[in-house]
Scaffold this motif. Structure first.
Motif, short mmCIF file in Angstrom:
data_model
loop_
_atom_site.label_atom_id
_atom_site.label_comp_id
_atom_site.label_asym_id
_atom_site.label_seq_id
_atom_site.Cartn_x
_atom_site.Cartn_y
_atom_site.Cartn_z
N ASP A 1 18.70 21.73 -3.44
CA ASP A 1 17.86 21.54 -2.26
C ASP A 1 16.82 22.65 -2.10
O ASP A 1 16.09 22.68 -1.11
CB ASP A 1 18.72 21.48 -1.00
CG ASP A 1 19.65 20.27 -0.97
OD1 ASP A 1 19.28 19.24 -1.56
OD2 ASP A 1 20.75 20.37 -0.39
N LEU A 2 16.75 23.55 -3.07
CA LEU A 2 15.91 24.74 -2.92
C LEU A 2 14.43 24.41 -2.73
O LEU A 2 13.77 24.93 -1.83
CB LEU A 2 16.09 25.66 -4.13
CG LEU A 2 15.20 26.91 -4.12
CD1 LEU A 2 15.70 27.91 -3.09
CD2 LEU A 2 15.14 27.57 -5.49
N ILE A 3 13.90 23.54 -3.59
CA ILE A 3 12.46 23.30 -3.54
C ILE A 3 12.04 22.67 -2.21
O ILE A 3 10.96 22.96 -1.67
CB ILE A 3 11.99 22.45 -4.74
CG1 ILE A 3 10.46 22.58 -4.90
CG2 ILE A 3 12.41 21.01 -4.60
CD1 ILE A 3 9.95 22.01 -6.21
N ASP A 4 12.90 21.83 -1.64
CA ASP A 4 12.59 21.24 -0.33
C ASP A 4 12.59 22.31 0.76
O ASP A 4 11.76 22.27 1.67
CB ASP A 4 13.61 20.15 0.01
CG ASP A 4 13.45 18.90 -0.85
OD1 ASP A 4 12.30 18.61 -1.25
OD2 ASP A 4 14.45 18.23 -1.13
N ALA A 5 13.52 23.25 0.67
CA ALA A 5 13.60 24.32 1.67
C ALA A 5 12.38 25.23 1.61
O ALA A 5 11.87 25.68 2.63
CB ALA A 5 14.88 25.14 1.46
N VAL A 6 11.88 25.48 0.39
CA VAL A 6 10.66 26.29 0.24
C VAL A 6 9.45 25.51 0.74
O VAL A 6 8.58 26.06 1.42
CB VAL A 6 10.48 26.73 -1.22
CG1 VAL A 6 9.17 27.50 -1.39
CG2 VAL A 6 11.66 27.60 -1.67
N HIS A 7 9.39 24.25 0.40
CA HIS A 7 8.29 23.39 0.85
C HIS A 7 8.19 23.36 2.38
O HIS A 7 7.10 23.46 2.96
CB HIS A 7 8.50 21.98 0.30
CG HIS A 7 7.69 20.91 0.95
ND1 HIS A 7 6.33 20.79 0.79
CD2 HIS A 7 8.06 19.90 1.80
CE1 HIS A 7 5.89 19.75 1.49
NE2 HIS A 7 6.92 19.21 2.11
N LYS A 8 9.32 23.25 3.05
CA LYS A 8 9.35 23.16 4.51
C LYS A 8 9.21 24.51 5.19
O LYS A 8 8.94 24.56 6.40
CB LYS A 8 10.66 22.50 4.95
CG LYS A 8 10.80 21.04 4.51
CD LYS A 8 12.19 20.51 4.85
CE LYS A 8 12.37 19.08 4.34
NZ LYS A 8 13.75 18.58 4.58
N GLY A 9 9.40 25.60 4.44
CA GLY A 9 9.33 26.92 5.04
C GLY A 9 10.66 27.42 5.55
O GLY A 9 10.72 28.50 6.16
N THR A 10 11.74 26.68 5.31
CA THR A 10 13.07 27.17 5.66
C THR A 10 13.38 28.44 4.89
O THR A 10 14.02 29.36 5.39
CB THR A 10 14.14 26.09 5.34
OG1 THR A 10 13.78 24.87 6.00
CG2 THR A 10 15.52 26.53 5.80
N LEU A 11 12.92 28.47 3.65
CA LEU A 11 12.95 29.67 2.82
C LEU A 11 11.51 30.05 2.46
O LEU A 11 10.66 29.17 2.33
CB LEU A 11 13.74 29.42 1.53
CG LEU A 11 15.26 29.31 1.66
CD1 LEU A 11 15.86 28.69 0.40
CD2 LEU A 11 15.89 30.69 1.90
#
Length: 396
Positions: free
Chosen positions: A104-114
């Motif tokens: 799920d990493l790339i989605d979290a980076v895309h959304k700004g969660t990470l």
């Protein structure tokens, strides 16, 4: 003194006295102005200095467990950025699962969660099959350093950016780095002798390699690195591949099986990927962006050197632990290449951008591959000359 002034009783001062008084007055004015200017500069300059020293902290997560050498590589990259920025930029790296699951990493980076993360392109294969070509595809005879040469100088970076931003609509900024050696064909609960032994075997891999092993007859599942050994131990899967001697040893492969087959075309090479949330990356000043870019390049060299040192040591340690290494049977290697032909044709028909990337790689690989094979001397002859023949079991 003039006649008029003499008659009026007005005494004219000497020019020298007048000039002295003028100079004194000017000095007082300039001194006061300088003091006022210095005070204003001090007030204005203080917040500017504070801003220059302000630390921008970015929360990163890797897709690797803490004990894996891959997580160490992520920390190495972060340290280079942190050191070169002089404290202005700080990347804090968390292990897999700290905020989100590995896949799920790339989605979290895309959304700004990470703010960013560290992983490999194969993990996003399910979003667009072309993504896997940036590290885990057939690579058409190129090793990992040549693949990165295509990225930097053969048009690969432009295609990579186009895929992320235009085709997939991802709000990320990515950097590919870190050439990896050929990965083992796999760890097996029991030895295999040929292609027939692959039929129906429950196998773990990721990316385009999933299709390659399916073509060999395997039943394939994709799971993160941290879940492989427990799945092998419970019999959920019969075999698996991950990456290298150090990672495989630290993840515990030799605790559940002693049979490992080296050399394979499923992932003849691979590279790492560093991702940033694009909005946060774009907000950085130009010099910090340059530091990130050059830290990725420096990490490529450092990682490749560390890999030679650590992997060779852990290769010995694995053998001490009773692991038996074999060369993958030739008929399997040939079947893998034929499988890639089929995969390339099928995926190119389904995904026009896949075809676009493969065509670019082919043009570069044909030129660079011929130069490489014509120029570089085979190292096995030299090794045999100075150190003797390798273990006969490792001969194909």
């Amino acid at each position: 003194m003039s006649e008029v002034m003499r008659k009026s009783g007005i005494e004219q001062q000497p020019n020298s006295a007048k000039e002295e008084r003028t100079k004194t007055s000017r000095r007082k004015f300039l001194k006061g102005a300088a003091a006022a200017s210095a005070g204003a500069a001090g007030l204005a300059g203080f917040p500017m200095i504070a801003r220059a020293q302000q630390t921008i902290t970015m929360r990163f997560q890797s897709t690797w467990p803490t004990k894996d050498i891959f997580h160490e590589y992520a920390l190495d990259f972060a340290k280079k950025v942190n050191d070169m920025s002089g404290g202005r930029l700080k990347i804090d790296v968390l292990p897999s699962g700290a905020v989100v699951k590995a896949f799920d990493l790339i989605d979290a980076v895309h959304k700004g969660t990470l703010d960013g993360g560290h992983g490999v392109s194969a993990y996003w294969f399910g979003k667009n099959t072309a993504y896997s070509l940036f590290g885990t595809g057939p690579t058409l005879g190129m090793d990992a350093n040549m693949l990165l040469a295509w990225v930097e100088y053969g048009g690969g970076k432009a295609l990579y950016d186009e895929l992320q931003h235009k085709v997939m609509g991802l709000d990320v900024e990515g950097f590919l780095y870190g050439p990896m050696p050929t990965q083992p064909f796999g760890w097996f609960r029991k030895p295999i002798k040929g292609l027939a032994d692959m039929k129906g075997i429950k196998f773990r891999t990721v990316g385009l390699s999933i299709d390659n092993y399916k073509e060999l007859g395997a039943s394939v599942v994709a799971i993160p690195g941290s879940d492989i050994v427990p799945s092998l131990d419970r019999g959920v899967i019969d075999a698996a591949e991950f990456n290298n001697a150090s990672s495989d040893r630290l993840l515990g492969f030799p605790d559940v099986t002693k049979h490992c087959y080296l050399q394979s075309y499923h992932q003849p090479c691979e590279c790492f990927e560093v991702l940033f949330n694009k909005k946060k990356y774009d907000a950085l000043p130009a010099d910090l962006k340059a530091i990130i870019r050059f830290a990725a390049q420096a990490s490529s060299a450092d990682m490749s050197w560390k890999a030679v040192d650590r992997y060779s040591q852990d290769y010995i340690e694995l053998q001490k632990a009773g692991v038996k290494f074999y060369i993958t049977p030739k008929e399997i290697l040939e079947a893998q290449l034929k499988a890639w032909d089929k995969i390339i044709d099928e995926q190119s028909q389904k995904n026009p951008f896949f075809a676009k990337v493969v065509e670019s790689q082919k043009k570069f690989a044909q030129r660079a591959g011929k130069w490489n094979l014509d120029t570089n001397v085979p190292m096995d002859l030299a090794y045999d000359h100075w150190f003797g023949k390798v273990n006969p079991r490792l001969k194909a």
